[in-house]
Structures are given as C-alpha cells and as structure tokens.
Design a protein around this motif. Structure first.
Motif, mmCIF file in Angstrom:
data_model
loop_
_atom_site.group_PDB
_atom_site.id
_atom_site.type_symbol
_atom_site.label_atom_id
_atom_site.label_comp_id
_atom_site.label_asym_id
_atom_site.label_seq_id
_atom_site.Cartn_x
_atom_site.Cartn_y
_atom_site.Cartn_z
ATOM 1 N N ARG A 24 -2.421 -0.265 -12.127
ATOM 2 C CA ARG A 24 -3.789 -0.718 -11.827
ATOM 3 C C ARG A 24 -3.936 -0.990 -10.331
ATOM 4 O O ARG A 24 -4.937 -0.615 -9.728
ATOM 5 C CB ARG A 24 -4.137 -1.961 -12.660
ATOM 6 C CG ARG A 24 -5.600 -2.351 -12.528
ATOM 7 C CD ARG A 24 -6.009 -3.454 -13.489
ATOM 8 N NE ARG A 24 -6.331 -2.923 -14.803
ATOM 9 C CZ ARG A 24 -5.847 -3.405 -15.951
ATOM 10 N NH1 ARG A 24 -4.996 -4.413 -15.953
ATOM 11 N NH2 ARG A 24 -6.207 -2.882 -17.105
ATOM 12 N N LYS A 25 -2.917 -1.639 -9.731
ATOM 13 C CA LYS A 25 -2.923 -1.861 -8.278
ATOM 14 C C LYS A 25 -3.035 -0.537 -7.543
ATOM 15 O O LYS A 25 -3.754 -0.419 -6.555
ATOM 16 C CB LYS A 25 -1.623 -2.564 -7.854
ATOM 17 C CG LYS A 25 -1.812 -3.965 -7.342
ATOM 18 C CD LYS A 25 -0.480 -4.561 -6.880
ATOM 19 C CE LYS A 25 -0.274 -5.930 -7.505
ATOM 20 N NZ LYS A 25 1.130 -6.225 -7.804
ATOM 21 N N GLY A 26 -2.303 0.461 -8.029
ATOM 22 C CA GLY A 26 -2.294 1.769 -7.387
ATOM 23 C C GLY A 26 -3.654 2.456 -7.389
ATOM 24 O O GLY A 26 -3.961 3.218 -6.469
ATOM 25 N N THR A 27 -4.461 2.177 -8.403
ATOM 26 C CA THR A 27 -5.782 2.831 -8.468
ATOM 27 C C THR A 27 -6.693 2.386 -7.328
ATOM 28 O O THR A 27 -7.694 3.030 -7.060
ATOM 29 C CB THR A 27 -6.518 2.554 -9.811
ATOM 30 O OG1 THR A 27 -6.753 1.157 -9.937
ATOM 31 C CG2 THR A 27 -5.724 3.078 -11.001
ATOM 32 N N LYS A 43 0.826 -1.213 0.000
ATOM 33 C CA LYS A 43 0.000 0.000 0.000
ATOM 34 C C LYS A 43 0.861 1.265 0.000
ATOM 35 O O LYS A 43 0.361 2.355 0.250
ATOM 36 C CB LYS A 43 -0.940 -0.005 1.208
ATOM 37 C CG LYS A 43 -2.083 -1.008 1.073
ATOM 38 C CD LYS A 43 -3.096 -0.828 2.197
ATOM 39 C CE LYS A 43 -4.393 -1.574 1.934
ATOM 40 N NZ LYS A 43 -4.225 -2.971 1.504
ATOM 41 N N ASP A 44 2.160 1.117 -0.265
ATOM 42 C CA ASP A 44 3.070 2.261 -0.337
ATOM 43 C C ASP A 44 2.899 2.928 -1.701
ATOM 44 O O ASP A 44 3.531 2.550 -2.683
ATOM 45 C CB ASP A 44 4.512 1.784 -0.127
ATOM 46 C CG ASP A 44 5.513 2.942 -0.140
ATOM 47 O OD1 ASP A 44 5.153 4.055 -0.580
ATOM 48 O OD2 ASP A 44 6.654 2.722 0.285
ATOM 49 N N GLY A 45 1.993 3.929 -1.741
ATOM 50 C CA GLY A 45 1.652 4.594 -3.003
ATOM 51 C C GLY A 45 2.844 5.131 -3.767
ATOM 52 O O GLY A 45 3.026 4.818 -4.947
ATOM 53 N N GLN A 55 -5.236 7.446 -2.125
ATOM 54 C CA GLN A 55 -4.688 8.706 -2.641
ATOM 55 C C GLN A 55 -4.079 8.543 -4.040
ATOM 56 O O GLN A 55 -3.764 7.436 -4.454
ATOM 57 C CB GLN A 55 -3.650 9.281 -1.659
ATOM 58 C CG GLN A 55 -2.334 8.523 -1.551
ATOM 59 C CD GLN A 55 -2.428 7.283 -0.667
ATOM 60 O OE1 GLN A 55 -3.443 6.604 -0.628
ATOM 61 N NE2 GLN A 55 -1.342 6.985 0.027
ATOM 62 N N SER A 56 -3.975 9.667 -4.715
ATOM 63 C CA SER A 56 -3.281 9.747 -6.007
ATOM 64 C C SER A 56 -3.907 8.899 -7.109
ATOM 65 O O SER A 56 -3.226 8.501 -8.048
ATOM 66 C CB SER A 56 -1.794 9.351 -5.862
ATOM 67 O OG SER A 56 -1.187 10.113 -4.868
ATOM 68 N N ARG A 57 -5.205 8.636 -7.012
ATOM 69 C CA ARG A 57 -5.866 7.799 -8.013
ATOM 70 C C ARG A 57 -5.685 8.331 -9.431
ATOM 71 O O ARG A 57 -5.433 7.569 -10.363
ATOM 72 C CB ARG A 57 -7.360 7.691 -7.660
ATOM 73 C CG ARG A 57 -8.132 6.762 -8.563
ATOM 74 C CD ARG A 57 -9.556 6.516 -8.041
ATOM 75 N NE ARG A 57 -10.429 6.101 -9.119
ATOM 76 C CZ ARG A 57 -10.435 4.889 -9.669
ATOM 77 N NH1 ARG A 57 -9.601 3.978 -9.227
ATOM 78 N NH2 ARG A 57 -11.248 4.594 -10.659
ATOM 79 N N THR A 60 -11.132 12.542 -12.566
ATOM 80 C CA THR A 60 -10.839 12.218 -11.166
ATOM 81 C C THR A 60 -10.163 13.393 -10.465
ATOM 82 O O THR A 60 -10.451 13.671 -9.310
ATOM 83 C CB THR A 60 -9.936 10.969 -11.087
ATOM 84 O OG1 THR A 60 -10.615 9.881 -11.728
ATOM 85 C CG2 THR A 60 -9.627 10.580 -9.653
ATOM 86 N N ASP A 61 -9.269 14.090 -11.175
ATOM 87 C CA ASP A 61 -8.574 15.243 -10.586
ATOM 88 C C ASP A 61 -8.294 16.272 -11.681
ATOM 89 O O ASP A 61 -7.227 16.267 -12.290
ATOM 90 C CB ASP A 61 -7.274 14.793 -9.916
ATOM 91 C CG ASP A 61 -6.558 15.942 -9.211
ATOM 92 O OD1 ASP A 61 -7.063 17.085 -9.269
ATOM 93 O OD2 ASP A 61 -5.499 15.696 -8.612
#
Length: 169
Positions: free
Chosen positions: A45-48, A19-21, A52-54, A84-85
């Motif tokens: 994809r895992k990061g999405t 989970k370390d973005g 945060q930071s999606r 998204t941002d």
C-alpha cells in the motif's frame, strides 16, 4: 534463516529510504512468501503512493488480500492494477492465476492470452493459456497454445504432458 535475514536487510533499506521502490517491492514480496499478509499489504500500500511501478504495488496488494481470504476486494484491486498498466506481464499472470485458483478458466484465459502476447518467448505463458482454454473446453485453441509452448522451448515438459492428455481424450 536466510529469508529472515534478507527481510531484515530490506526493512533496514526501506527505513533509510522509504521511497526506494525496488526495496519496498522486494520487502512486500518477502512478507508474501512468509505468509505475513497484513505486513505485505501495508508495504505494498505504501508503494502505491510512489510515482513508478504503481501497477505492481497494486498487484502485490491484491495478492496480500487474496492471502487473507478477502477475494472480492482482491479481485477489485487486481482489476485496478490491470487498468493502471494493461501491458504489465506480472499483473496479467497474477490475475490469471487468481482466476485459475478460483476455478474460473473463462476469466483466466484472456489474462493468460495477453501474457502470451506480451512474452511470446516464455513457454509458461502459452502453457497457462492453453490450460485455461482446455478448462473452457476450447480443445483446439488449447492444443495450439500448448504446442506453441513446446515450439518456444522443446524441453518444457508440462506442455507435453497436457497435450498428451488432450490426445487421449
């Protein structure tokens, strides 16, 4: 080499803490640099799934898909990243770059224009915006953006070159 070593270290960090973005994002970027687009896509994809930071992870997915030649899907994911941002500079620049590479200045220009508003002290944002406007035959707006790049950084040579080309048209 150094890059492979860095990538291995990032993979280790991600294994310890999935989970370390920032580590995930850096690992995805490393895979992109290595043109390992499938690996990059999987990491982004895992990061999405993180909180945060999606938008940045979606952006990375889009760049990975573009690398694989899946342009339609890449564009859809870029647009989702933007939704998204909307104020994410990286997303605006990357989407502008995507349309640039597809030779669609009319779609690149608005992305670069917002990037220039988001980061007005960065000559590159004005330069990209100016180039896209010129690509649309918006010569006055293009020249104005190129001159802004020079105002922000008088040493920014690309803007001078592009502006010079315009004067000689």
């Amino acid at each position: 080499g150094n890059l492979a070593e860095g990538t291995a270290r990032l993979q280790e960090a991600v294994r310890y803490n999935p989970k370390d973005g920032p580590a995930l994002y850096a690992l995805g970027q490393a895979h992109l640099k290595d043109k390992r687009f499938d690996d990059a896509l999987a990491v982004f994809r895992k990061g999405t799934l993180l909180k945060q930071s999606r938008a940045l992870f979606l952006d990375g997915m889009a760049l990975s898909l573009e690398g694989k030649g899946e342009l339609k899907q890449a564009e859809e994911i870029f647009i989702r990243a933007r939704e998204t941002d909307p104020n994410n500079l990286r997303v605006r620049l990357d989407l502008g770059g995507f349309y640039d590479r597809k030779k669609i200045p009319v779609l690149a220009a608005p992305e670069y224009g917002i990037a220039a508003d988001l980061d007005p002290k960065n000559p590159e944002t004005h330069y990209f915006y100016g180039r896209a406007l010129v690509g649309m035959n918006e010569f006055n707006g293009g020249l104005a953006a190129l001159m802004r790049a020079v105002e922000v950084d008088s040493t920014f040579a690309p803007a001078y070159l592009e502006a010079g080309r315009l004067y000689y048209r």
